[in-house]
Write a protein that holds these residues in place. Sequence first.
Motif, PDB file in Angstrom:
ATOM      1  N   UNK A 131      35.561  38.906  45.536  1.00  0.00           N
ATOM      2  CA  UNK A 131      34.848  38.850  44.267  1.00  0.00           C
ATOM      3  C   UNK A 131      35.305  37.595  43.539  1.00  0.00           C
ATOM      4  N   UNK A 132      34.353  36.732  43.217  1.00  0.00           N
ATOM      5  CA  UNK A 132      34.669  35.478  42.530  1.00  0.00           C
ATOM      6  C   UNK A 132      33.846  35.382  41.261  1.00  0.00           C
ATOM      7  N   UNK A 133      34.468  34.838  40.214  1.00  0.00           N
ATOM      8  CA  UNK A 133      33.743  34.607  38.978  1.00  0.00           C
ATOM      9  C   UNK A 133      34.383  33.445  38.238  1.00  0.00           C
ATOM     10  N   UNK A 134      33.605  32.822  37.379  1.00  0.00           N
ATOM     11  CA  UNK A 134      34.070  31.715  36.563  1.00  0.00           C
ATOM     12  C   UNK A 134      33.887  32.096  35.100  1.00  0.00           C
ATOM     13  N   UNK A 135      34.963  31.997  34.330  1.00  0.00           N
ATOM     14  CA  UNK A 135      34.917  32.317  32.906  1.00  0.00           C
ATOM     15  C   UNK A 135      34.552  31.076  32.095  1.00  0.00           C
ATOM     16  N   UNK A 136      33.936  31.279  30.951  1.00  0.00           N
ATOM     17  CA  UNK A 136      33.609  30.149  30.075  1.00  0.00           C
ATOM     18  C   UNK A 136      34.768  29.789  29.156  1.00  0.00           C
TER      19      UNK A 136
ATOM     20  N   UNK B 166      47.873  47.945  44.391  1.00  0.00           N
ATOM     21  CA  UNK B 166      48.098  46.513  44.234  1.00  0.00           C
ATOM     22  C   UNK B 166      48.518  45.818  45.539  1.00  0.00           C
ATOM     23  N   UNK B 167      49.024  46.554  46.511  1.00  0.00           N
ATOM     24  CA  UNK B 167      49.424  45.927  47.779  1.00  0.00           C
ATOM     25  C   UNK B 167      48.229  45.597  48.661  1.00  0.00           C
ATOM     26  N   UNK B 168      47.054  46.137  48.342  1.00  0.00           N
ATOM     27  CA  UNK B 168      45.846  45.923  49.141  1.00  0.00           C
ATOM     28  C   UNK B 168      44.958  44.804  48.594  1.00  0.00           C
ATOM     29  N   UNK B 169      45.319  44.258  47.457  1.00  0.00           N
ATOM     30  CA  UNK B 169      44.437  43.315  46.764  1.00  0.00           C
ATOM     31  C   UNK B 169      45.120  41.966  46.599  1.00  0.00           C
ATOM     32  N   UNK B 170      44.353  40.905  46.768  1.00  0.00           N
ATOM     33  CA  UNK B 170      44.815  39.552  46.485  1.00  0.00           C
ATOM     34  C   UNK B 170      44.112  39.075  45.229  1.00  0.00           C
ATOM     35  N   UNK B 171      44.856  38.421  44.352  1.00  0.00           N
ATOM     36  CA  UNK B 171      44.316  37.908  43.093  1.00  0.00           C
ATOM     37  C   UNK B 171      44.622  36.422  43.034  1.00  0.00           C
ATOM     38  N   UNK B 172      43.582  35.602  43.054  1.00  0.00           N
ATOM     39  CA  UNK B 172      43.757  34.154  43.056  1.00  0.00           C
ATOM     40  C   UNK B 172      43.194  33.553  41.777  1.00  0.00           C
ATOM     41  N   UNK B 173      43.903  32.585  41.241  1.00  0.00           N
ATOM     42  CA  UNK B 173      43.434  31.802  40.100  1.00  0.00           C
ATOM     43  C   UNK B 173      43.467  30.350  40.543  1.00  0.00           C
TER      44      UNK B 173
ATOM     45  N   UNK C  43      35.059  55.025  39.883  1.00  0.00           N
ATOM     46  CA  UNK C  43      36.343  54.362  39.743  1.00  0.00           C
ATOM     47  C   UNK C  43      36.241  52.976  39.151  1.00  0.00           C
ATOM     48  N   UNK C  44      37.421  52.388  38.927  1.00  0.00           N
ATOM     49  CA  UNK C  44      37.483  51.020  38.438  1.00  0.00           C
ATOM     50  C   UNK C  44      38.837  50.412  38.794  1.00  0.00           C
ATOM     51  N   UNK C  45      38.882  49.101  38.733  1.00  0.00           N
ATOM     52  CA  UNK C  45      40.098  48.348  39.005  1.00  0.00           C
ATOM     53  C   UNK C  45      40.365  47.494  37.772  1.00  0.00           C
ATOM     54  N   UNK C  46      41.586  47.601  37.223  1.00  0.00           N
ATOM     55  CA  UNK C  46      41.928  46.845  36.013  1.00  0.00           C
ATOM     56  C   UNK C  46      43.145  45.968  36.291  1.00  0.00           C
ATOM     57  N   UNK C  47      42.970  44.672  36.066  1.00  0.00           N
ATOM     58  CA  UNK C  47      44.061  43.711  36.135  1.00  0.00           C
ATOM     59  C   UNK C  47      44.530  43.453  34.716  1.00  0.00           C
ATOM     60  N   UNK C  48      45.853  43.507  34.494  1.00  0.00           N
ATOM     61  CA  UNK C  48      46.419  43.198  33.175  1.00  0.00           C
ATOM     62  C   UNK C  48      47.326  41.989  33.337  1.00  0.00           C
ATOM     63  N   UNK C  49      46.947  40.881  32.692  1.00  0.00           N
ATOM     64  CA  UNK C  49      47.739  39.667  32.790  1.00  0.00           C
ATOM     65  C   UNK C  49      49.106  39.885  32.162  1.00  0.00           C
ATOM     66  N   UNK C  50      50.114  39.139  32.641  1.00  0.00           N
ATOM     67  CA  UNK C  50      51.431  39.259  32.038  1.00  0.00           C
ATOM     68  C   UNK C  50      51.418  38.657  30.633  1.00  0.00           C
ATOM     69  N   UNK C  51      52.537  38.748  29.942  1.00  0.00           N
ATOM     70  CA  UNK C  51      52.565  38.297  28.545  1.00  0.00           C
ATOM     71  C   UNK C  51      52.650  36.790  28.371  1.00  0.00           C
ATOM     72  N   UNK C  52      52.636  36.052  29.471  1.00  0.00           N
ATOM     73  CA  UNK C  52      52.697  34.585  29.387  1.00  0.00           C
ATOM     74  C   UNK C  52      51.455  33.902  29.937  1.00  0.00           C
ATOM     75  N   UNK C  53      50.623  34.634  30.664  1.00  0.00           N
ATOM     76  CA  UNK C  53      49.458  34.002  31.297  1.00  0.00           C
ATOM     77  C   UNK C  53      48.181  34.644  30.842  1.00  0.00           C
TER      78      UNK C  53
END
Length: 131
Positions: free
Chosen positions: A54-59, A85-92, A121-131
């Motif tokens: 799944x790829x997306x570009x934010x404005x 979380x061990x089954x998913x890759x998250x790339x930026x 169901x749903x999948x929620x990513x929560x960014x850390x407090x610095x990114x």
Amino acid sequence: MRRAANKRIFSWLVFLLAIGYWLLAFSSVLAATLLTVSDTISTSAPALAANHAIKFTLTTALPPSSQISLTPQAGAFSIPNELDYTDIDFLVNDTNKNLAASPGSGSGSPIGLSVTAGNAGKIIFTLNDAE
């Protein structure tokens, strides 16, 4: 007569303060506009597990501790109970980020991932407090 007017003014002030509080309490939810979205699957064969890219570009950039929620159409897609979380890759920007069950603290710390399994169901990513 003056007492009734003061009571009415007080009631309006309480009402306006309550509305103001409600607006401030729920104003932290933001939705970013997406420029492009794609979901490429590894196989479309029925009853076979598939990888989804799944790829997306934010404005706009997301602030620290933001959440990204992926919510498939209910009933059209089932998220397996075993997915975590061990089954998913998250790339930026083509750089793989560390994932964990909850977000970390500080730059480079893990991004949190929670999964709600099932047909709704749903999948929620929560960014850390610095990114």
